[in-house]
Design an enzyme around this catalytic site. Sequence first.
Site, PDB file in Angstrom:
ATOM      1  N   SER A   6       0.673  -1.557  -0.003  1.00 46.25           N
ATOM      2  CA  SER A   6       0.429  -0.143   0.056  1.00 46.25           C
ATOM      3  C   SER A   6       0.860   1.060  -0.317  1.00 46.25           C
ATOM      4  O   SER A   6       1.508   1.179   0.751  1.00 46.25           O
ATOM      5  CB  SER A   6      -0.646   0.062   1.187  1.00 46.25           C
ATOM      6  OG  SER A   6      -1.538   1.417   1.672  1.00 46.25           O
ATOM      7  N   HIS A  31      -1.356  -1.158  -4.216  1.00 50.75           N
ATOM      8  CA  HIS A  31      -2.493  -0.287  -3.474  1.00 50.75           C
ATOM      9  C   HIS A  31      -2.543   1.064  -4.152  1.00 50.75           C
ATOM     10  O   HIS A  31      -1.866   1.427  -2.534  1.00 50.75           O
ATOM     11  CB  HIS A  31      -2.682  -1.471  -2.147  1.00 50.75           C
ATOM     12  CG  HIS A  31      -4.050  -1.195  -2.008  1.00 50.75           C
ATOM     13  ND1 HIS A  31      -4.853  -1.851  -2.314  1.00 50.75           N
ATOM     14  CD2 HIS A  31      -4.549  -0.007  -0.726  1.00 50.75           C
ATOM     15  CE1 HIS A  31      -6.409  -1.721  -1.231  1.00 50.75           C
ATOM     16  NE2 HIS A  31      -5.761  -1.464  -0.405  1.00 50.75           N
ATOM     17  N   ASP A  33      -4.963   3.896  -1.926  1.00 48.84           N
ATOM     18  CA  ASP A  33      -5.635   4.356  -1.221  1.00 48.84           C
ATOM     19  C   ASP A  33      -5.714   5.816  -1.329  1.00 48.84           C
ATOM     20  O   ASP A  33      -5.024   6.506  -1.287  1.00 48.84           O
ATOM     21  CB  ASP A  33      -4.954   3.902   0.280  1.00 48.84           C
ATOM     22  CG  ASP A  33      -5.567   2.904   0.953  1.00 48.84           C
ATOM     23  OD1 ASP A  33      -6.699   1.832   0.681  1.00 48.84           O
ATOM     24  OD2 ASP A  33      -4.661   2.335   1.141  1.00 48.84           O
ATOM     25  N   MET A  35      -8.976   8.559  -0.103  1.00 48.13           N
ATOM     26  CA  MET A  35      -9.282   9.075   1.480  1.00 48.13           C
ATOM     27  C   MET A  35      -9.639  10.312   0.722  1.00 48.13           C
ATOM     28  O   MET A  35      -9.140  11.197   0.790  1.00 48.13           O
ATOM     29  CB  MET A  35      -8.461   9.102   2.888  1.00 48.13           C
ATOM     30  CG  MET A  35      -7.975   7.034   2.791  1.00 48.13           C
ATOM     31  SD  MET A  35      -6.461   7.375   4.208  1.00 48.13           S
ATOM     32  CE  MET A  35      -6.223   6.126   4.227  1.00 48.13           C
ATOM     33  N   HIS A  64      -8.431   1.796  -4.057  1.00 49.62           N
ATOM     34  CA  HIS A  64      -9.229   1.587  -2.976  1.00 49.62           C
ATOM     35  C   HIS A  64      -9.698   3.080  -2.058  1.00 49.62           C
ATOM     36  O   HIS A  64      -9.701   3.707  -1.899  1.00 49.62           O
ATOM     37  CB  HIS A  64      -8.732   1.082  -2.103  1.00 49.62           C
ATOM     38  CG  HIS A  64      -9.222   1.132  -0.213  1.00 49.62           C
ATOM     39  ND1 HIS A  64      -8.897   0.539   0.779  1.00 49.62           N
ATOM     40  CD2 HIS A  64     -10.691   0.800  -0.491  1.00 49.62           C
ATOM     41  CE1 HIS A  64     -10.266   0.128   1.696  1.00 49.62           C
ATOM     42  NE2 HIS A  64     -11.440   0.409   0.843  1.00 49.62           N
ATOM     43  N   MET A  66     -12.289   5.119  -0.171  1.00 49.61           N
ATOM     44  CA  MET A  66     -12.563   4.900   0.837  1.00 49.61           C
ATOM     45  C   MET A  66     -13.332   7.156   1.190  1.00 49.61           C
ATOM     46  O   MET A  66     -12.785   8.393   1.100  1.00 49.61           O
ATOM     47  CB  MET A  66     -11.545   6.009   2.129  1.00 49.61           C
ATOM     48  CG  MET A  66     -10.453   3.952   2.243  1.00 49.61           C
ATOM     49  SD  MET A  66      -9.919   3.926   2.865  1.00 49.61           S
ATOM     50  CE  MET A  66      -8.284   3.764   1.554  1.00 49.61           C
ATOM     51  N   MET A 135     -11.901  -5.135   5.050  1.00 48.83           N
ATOM     52  CA  MET A 135     -11.155  -3.844   6.399  1.00 48.83           C
ATOM     53  C   MET A 135     -10.635  -5.293   7.088  1.00 48.83           C
ATOM     54  O   MET A 135     -10.857  -5.645   8.066  1.00 48.83           O
ATOM     55  CB  MET A 135     -11.870  -3.568   6.237  1.00 48.83           C
ATOM     56  CG  MET A 135     -11.786  -2.337   4.811  1.00 48.83           C
ATOM     57  SD  MET A 135     -10.247  -1.579   4.167  1.00 48.83           S
ATOM     58  CE  MET A 135      -9.136  -1.369   5.372  1.00 48.83           C
ATOM     59  N   ASP A 173      -6.875  -6.339   4.261  1.00 47.99           N
ATOM     60  CA  ASP A 173      -6.492  -4.701   4.400  1.00 47.99           C
ATOM     61  C   ASP A 173      -5.810  -4.319   5.839  1.00 47.99           C
ATOM     62  O   ASP A 173      -7.331  -3.999   6.395  1.00 47.99           O
ATOM     63  CB  ASP A 173      -7.161  -4.051   2.907  1.00 47.99           C
ATOM     64  CG  ASP A 173      -6.141  -2.697   3.431  1.00 47.99           C
ATOM     65  OD1 ASP A 173      -5.652  -2.249   3.484  1.00 47.99           O
ATOM     66  OD2 ASP A 173      -7.119  -1.315   2.268  1.00 47.99           O
TER      67      ASP A 173
END
Length: 221
Positions: A6, A31, A33, A35, A64, A66, A135, A173
């Site tokens: 990640s 990966h 992330d 946010m 991913h 979020m 998660m 994750d």
Amino acid sequence: MIIAPSLLAANHGRFGDEAARAERSGAEWLHLDIMDGHFVPNISFGPEVVRAVRSRTRAFFDVHLMCSRPEILLEPFAKAGADEIIIHVELGSQVTPLLWKIKALNKKVGLAINPPTKMEEVLPHLAAIDLLLVMTVNPGFGGQPFISEMLPKIQQAAQWRREKRLNYRIEVDGGINFKTSVECARAGADTFVSGTGLFAHRNMRAAVAKMRKLVKAEQTR
Ligand code: DX5
Ligand code: ZN
């Protein structure tokens, strides 16, 4: 099995070099992330960063989201180089149209579930997805401890996959390290996101090789 370092745990001043380091480590995926400071209490990076990093590696980009309003972000991240886009089941009635839209963008379709959310929420979507992300921490920050109460959820995901003859990947994750990756593999996970567990190692190649060896040993037990 697939290992997905990640980028959140990388040096944020050197994302390009860090992505190249992750690729050289032998990990198949990267990966990413995303946010938004609303769905989770933190902000990471946006499509322009993903586009810049894309030019430094051929790794599969596992994006991913979020984010509270993924509908405005799917196209920008698809164009920036995502290979797969994961949205959260907590978005409720928005989930089905979002999954359709990701598919229409010709990207792999992922669905994530947070620790407090009941597994039954993902049930109606299983036939529509390429990957289910369980998660194993509450999303928002890297470096948190693995929540072992999530192991039965992984077992449930694997049981449904067998019973329904589906073939979505089961990804984990949050807090994934040498020890917890083996526990997740035993429960049925096949795709391992790890941030601090891999990027913190000076020799990331050795760390990826070690995690792979441990997981493979568990899978062939
Ligand atoms: C958590 C993120 C994770 C995070 C994992 O909000 O979704 O991908 O980067 O980090 P570690 O492996 O450090 O727990
Ligand atoms: Zn993630």
